[in-house]
Motif scaffolding. Structure first.
Motif, PDB file in Angstrom:
ATOM      1  N   MET A   1       0.846  -1.177   0.000  1.00 56.32           N
ATOM      2  CA  MET A   1       0.000   0.000   0.000  1.00 56.32           C
ATOM      3  C   MET A   1       0.882   1.228   0.000  1.00 56.32           C
ATOM      4  SD  MET A   1      -3.289   0.466   0.154  1.00 56.32           S
ATOM      5  CE  MET A   1      -4.111   1.984  -0.087  1.00 56.32           C
ATOM      6  N   THR A   2       0.363   2.288  -0.574  1.00 56.44           N
ATOM      7  CA  THR A   2       1.135   3.509  -0.661  1.00 56.44           C
ATOM      8  C   THR A   2       1.050   4.313   0.620  1.00 56.44           C
ATOM      9  OG1 THR A   2      -0.727   4.677  -1.629  1.00 56.44           O
ATOM     10  CG2 THR A   2       0.826   3.647  -3.153  1.00 56.44           C
ATOM     11  N   GLU A   3       1.869   5.320   0.695  1.00 49.45           N
ATOM     12  CA  GLU A   3       1.937   6.194   1.855  1.00 49.45           C
ATOM     13  C   GLU A   3       0.629   6.959   2.032  1.00 49.45           C
ATOM     14  OE1 GLU A   3       4.556  10.108   2.831  1.00 49.45           O
ATOM     15  OE2 GLU A   3       5.569   8.428   1.878  1.00 49.45           O
ATOM     16  N   THR A   4       0.226   7.163   3.269  1.00 44.02           N
ATOM     17  CA  THR A   4      -0.997   7.883   3.574  1.00 44.02           C
ATOM     18  C   THR A   4      -0.803   9.375   3.330  1.00 44.02           C
ATOM     19  OG1 THR A   4      -1.564   6.268   5.262  1.00 44.02           O
ATOM     20  CG2 THR A   4      -2.679   8.369   5.380  1.00 44.02           C
ATOM     21  N   ILE A   5      -1.800   9.993   2.715  1.00 41.22           N
ATOM     22  CA  ILE A   5      -1.786  11.425   2.458  1.00 41.22           C
ATOM     23  C   ILE A   5      -2.800  12.063   3.382  1.00 41.22           C
ATOM     24  CG2 ILE A   5      -2.229  13.221   0.747  1.00 41.22           C
ATOM     25  CD1 ILE A   5      -1.481  11.152  -1.396  1.00 41.22           C
ATOM     26  N   GLY A   6      -2.407  13.130   4.061  1.00 45.00           N
ATOM     27  CA  GLY A   6      -3.293  13.806   4.996  1.00 45.00           C
ATOM     28  C   GLY A   6      -4.240  14.770   4.307  1.00 45.00           C
ATOM     29  N   THR A  38     -12.083   5.189   3.300  1.00 46.02           N
ATOM     30  CA  THR A  38     -12.363   3.896   3.923  1.00 46.02           C
ATOM     31  C   THR A  38     -13.283   3.070   3.032  1.00 46.02           C
ATOM     32  OG1 THR A  38     -12.042   4.765   6.153  1.00 46.02           O
ATOM     33  CG2 THR A  38     -13.342   2.742   5.948  1.00 46.02           C
ATOM     34  N   ARG A  39     -14.315   3.701   2.468  1.00 43.10           N
ATOM     35  CA  ARG A  39     -15.207   2.972   1.554  1.00 43.10           C
ATOM     36  C   ARG A  39     -14.452   2.465   0.332  1.00 43.10           C
ATOM     37  NH1 ARG A  39     -18.749   7.297   2.648  1.00 43.10           N
ATOM     38  NH2 ARG A  39     -18.376   8.159   0.571  1.00 43.10           N
ATOM     39  N   MET A  40     -13.552   3.269  -0.209  1.00 38.54           N
ATOM     40  CA  MET A  40     -12.781   2.849  -1.376  1.00 38.54           C
ATOM     41  C   MET A  40     -11.863   1.673  -1.029  1.00 38.54           C
ATOM     42  SD  MET A  40     -13.766   4.705  -3.909  1.00 38.54           S
ATOM     43  CE  MET A  40     -15.360   4.477  -3.129  1.00 38.54           C
ATOM     44  N   ARG A  41     -11.255   1.717   0.164  1.00 39.76           N
ATOM     45  CA  ARG A  41     -10.397   0.612   0.602  1.00 39.76           C
ATOM     46  C   ARG A  41     -11.224  -0.656   0.828  1.00 39.76           C
ATOM     47  NH1 ARG A  41      -8.276   3.195   5.565  1.00 39.76           N
ATOM     48  NH2 ARG A  41      -7.320   1.221   6.027  1.00 39.76           N
ATOM     49  N   LEU A  42     -12.437  -0.504   1.376  1.00 36.42           N
ATOM     50  CA  LEU A  42     -13.311  -1.664   1.563  1.00 36.42           C
ATOM     51  C   LEU A  42     -13.714  -2.259   0.218  1.00 36.42           C
ATOM     52  CD1 LEU A  42     -15.573  -0.390   4.472  1.00 36.42           C
ATOM     53  CD2 LEU A  42     -13.931  -2.289   4.575  1.00 36.42           C
ATOM     54  N   GLU A  43     -14.023  -1.412  -0.750  1.00 33.02           N
ATOM     55  CA  GLU A  43     -14.372  -1.893  -2.094  1.00 33.02           C
ATOM     56  C   GLU A  43     -13.201  -2.666  -2.699  1.00 33.02           C
ATOM     57  OE1 GLU A  43     -17.259  -1.764  -3.724  1.00 33.02           O
ATOM     58  OE2 GLU A  43     -18.335  -0.475  -2.313  1.00 33.02           O
ATOM     59  N   ALA A  56      -4.998 -16.305  -0.985  1.00 35.63           N
ATOM     60  CA  ALA A  56      -5.340 -15.102  -0.222  1.00 35.63           C
ATOM     61  C   ALA A  56      -5.847 -15.447   1.172  1.00 35.63           C
ATOM     62  CB  ALA A  56      -6.403 -14.300  -0.965  1.00 35.63           C
ATOM     63  N   THR A  57      -5.598 -14.546   2.090  1.00 38.72           N
ATOM     64  CA  THR A  57      -6.197 -14.629   3.416  1.00 38.72           C
ATOM     65  C   THR A  57      -6.824 -13.276   3.724  1.00 38.72           C
ATOM     66  OG1 THR A  57      -4.241 -13.860   4.627  1.00 38.72           O
ATOM     67  CG2 THR A  57      -4.424 -16.255   4.225  1.00 38.72           C
ATOM     68  N   ARG A  64      -2.693  -5.411   3.659  1.00 38.00           N
ATOM     69  CA  ARG A  64      -2.216  -4.818   2.396  1.00 38.00           C
ATOM     70  C   ARG A  64      -2.877  -3.460   2.146  1.00 38.00           C
ATOM     71  NH1 ARG A  64      -3.046  -7.380  -3.657  1.00 38.00           N
ATOM     72  NH2 ARG A  64      -2.400  -5.507  -4.769  1.00 38.00           N
ATOM     73  N   LEU A  65      -4.124  -3.326   2.582  1.00 39.93           N
ATOM     74  CA  LEU A  65      -4.879  -2.102   2.359  1.00 39.93           C
ATOM     75  C   LEU A  65      -4.852  -1.155   3.562  1.00 39.93           C
ATOM     76  CD1 LEU A  65      -7.841  -3.681   0.425  1.00 39.93           C
ATOM     77  CD2 LEU A  65      -5.982  -2.288  -0.490  1.00 39.93           C
TER      78      LEU A  65
END
Length: 98
Positions: A1-6, A38-43, A56-57, A64-65
């Motif tokens: 996963m990429t770096e978090t952007i504030g 969060t919704r995009m990561r859940l999708e 996969a687990t 990963r997300l």
């Protein structure tokens, strides 16, 4: 996963204040920028669980997300999709997309 952007970085990048960005997000996406992400990561998690195969687990997909609290991930996922992440993963091979 990429770096978090504030949120501050996003607001600066688009040339608006944080408050304006948050208000616009609520109007357009019915939630805060954080809720939208969060919704995009859940999708994306659902997509990965649906096509990953036996290797996969749920833990691997969640981490990963960027979901490191697995109980919270499962709770958010279940609330969003109406089933647990393991149920999505368990349907593999049943011929169902979602």
């Amino acid at each position: 996963m990429t770096e978090t952007i504030g949120i501050e970085e996003v607001a600066t990048a688009v040339g608006v204040g944080v408050r304006c960005l948050q208000t616009s997000f609520r109007r357009v996406h019915c939630g805060s920028p954080r809720e939208f992400l969060t919704r995009m990561r859940l999708e994306r998690a659902r997509q990965l669980l649906s096509v990953s195969g036996q290797q996969a687990t749920v833990t691997a997909v969640a981490t990963r997300l960027g979901f490191f609290e697995l109980g919270r991930f499962s709770q958010l996922y279940s609330r969003h999709f109406g089933e647990s992440p393991s149920a999505t993963l368990g349907r593999l091979g049943s011929g169902s997309d979602h």
